[in-house]
Scaffold this motif. Sequence first.
Motif, PDB file in Angstrom:
ATOM      1  N   THR A 175      -8.627  -5.250  -1.335  1.00 28.58           N
ATOM      2  CA  THR A 175      -7.366  -5.835  -1.795  1.00 28.58           C
ATOM      3  C   THR A 175      -7.243  -7.272  -1.289  1.00 28.58           C
ATOM      4  N   GLU A 176      -6.738  -8.136  -2.144  1.00 34.65           N
ATOM      5  CA  GLU A 176      -6.558  -9.545  -1.768  1.00 34.65           C
ATOM      6  C   GLU A 176      -5.759  -9.623  -0.463  1.00 34.65           C
ATOM      7  N   SER A 177      -6.246 -10.468   0.445  1.00 33.48           N
ATOM      8  CA  SER A 177      -5.592 -10.527   1.760  1.00 33.48           C
ATOM      9  C   SER A 177      -5.841 -11.884   2.408  1.00 33.48           C
ATOM     10  N   ARG A 210      -1.251  -1.672  -0.150  1.00 29.74           N
ATOM     11  CA  ARG A 210      -1.705  -1.689  -1.546  1.00 29.74           C
ATOM     12  C   ARG A 210      -3.075  -0.997  -1.664  1.00 29.74           C
ATOM     13  N   ASN A 211      -3.957  -1.301  -0.704  1.00 31.07           N
ATOM     14  CA  ASN A 211      -5.294  -0.716  -0.681  1.00 31.07           C
ATOM     15  C   ASN A 211      -5.222   0.809  -0.552  1.00 31.07           C
ATOM     16  N   ALA A 237      -7.027  -0.542  -9.823  1.00 33.38           N
ATOM     17  CA  ALA A 237      -7.901  -1.609  -9.336  1.00 33.38           C
ATOM     18  C   ALA A 237      -8.752  -2.138 -10.487  1.00 33.38           C
ATOM     19  N   ALA A 270      -1.398  -5.892   2.413  1.00 31.45           N
ATOM     20  CA  ALA A 270      -2.636  -5.643   1.664  1.00 31.45           C
ATOM     21  C   ALA A 270      -3.168  -4.237   1.971  1.00 31.45           C
ATOM     22  N   LEU A 329      -0.414  -8.511  -5.073  1.00 30.70           N
ATOM     23  CA  LEU A 329      -1.819  -8.471  -4.642  1.00 30.70           C
ATOM     24  C   LEU A 329      -2.677  -7.666  -5.615  1.00 30.70           C
ATOM     25  N   ARG A 330      -3.831  -8.197  -5.942  1.00 26.83           N
ATOM     26  CA  ARG A 330      -4.761  -7.461  -6.802  1.00 26.83           C
ATOM     27  C   ARG A 330      -5.776  -6.704  -5.949  1.00 26.83           C
ATOM     28  N   THR A 331      -6.164  -5.544  -6.439  1.00 23.45           N
ATOM     29  CA  THR A 331      -7.197  -4.770  -5.744  1.00 23.45           C
ATOM     30  C   THR A 331      -8.427  -4.672  -6.647  1.00 23.45           C
TER      31      THR A 331
END
Lengths: 108, 255
Positions: free
Chosen positions: B186-188, B200-201, B155, B197, B135-137
């Motif tokens: 964060t991508e979710s 990660r966030n 991020a 997510a 997942l990208r933030t």
Amino acid sequence: MSAPSWSHKGWLRPLYSIRDLGDRLEILIDLPSADEASIEVRASGRRVSISAKLRKETVFSDWSGRGGEVVFTEFREEITLPTEVVEEPVAVDVRRGVVRVIFKKAGA
Amino acid sequence: MFFREEYIGEFRFVEYSPYRLTHPGYAIVALPDAGLVGVIGASHMIKVLDMEEVGGADSPLLPPVTIVSKGEIRLPIRIFAKNNILLIYSEIALPPQAMYGFSRALIDYVERKGSEHLILMTGLAVPHRFEIESLRTYYIPTTKDADEAAKGSGAQRFENGFLVGPYALLLKEAVRARISTLMVATESFLEFPDPEASARNLQVIGKVIGVEIDVKELLEKAEVIRLRARDAMKSVMKNLEQMRKEYEYAPPLHI
């Protein structure tokens, strides 16, 4: 008012979403803690029934009254699709407790 | 019993005990939005940092809801604090008509309590979340300070696109009020609770505020959280549909 997403008889209604892919419909169903081998998704016309056993009994014991005393053992849901589909799914995929089922639209 | 109460616009803020943030003060906002990323992450943060519930907020613009927590009557918007961190938390989706007044009242309140930075904690709904493993933030700063704070957090800056929902209004109000604000998204999933997510966030936010937040337990309990959060998620989705959340999936015509 919508019905609760659980029953005192021990089943939970899963969250799901439906996406129109043109000639196909994609259904995503969130089935956390489900025993993957027990997941069943069956279509008939515009109706899809979903069932799955939980890997272990689940109780939300810190929730007073209502569902806090219920032992949950399975997921159950009946979905009405926007259009009729061919009963046999084109694809079924499970990742991290989310199931993706793709049905071909009937007559497409 | 309230120690203090104060009206800001149509919102009533109460405090159960006196408190003031130490320097540098951070106010973190966690409201229901995509994947309940902020709410799930904040709930975990309250536990692992052992934050104290110091107050709450209510308004006639909110649904008529009372929260009973450990036998105590609590308000729909809950406020937790520890040292230099203030956490504003609501599991109840705020109606769109309440969000304008709430954004203004909240920023006014947290600044007076010693917050120098506002952190907006949320998910960024992506339609292919089912297929994503890593997942990208993203971050959106409102000031140079906020931009600097995000560097090295892992991020990447969100440059172009639409934002719809409670955080969209908070960002606009933060710019108006000139408070250094960082949105961390964060991508979710949009429609399913997404504790992965949230974890990660939280890791990114931990780096920004200089506090290590252990997410091991959050990841271990992810499935149980997803089970518990189904009704909250359903309710939030109705709210997001009202706000036309699907605009976020549209590319802007003019950059």
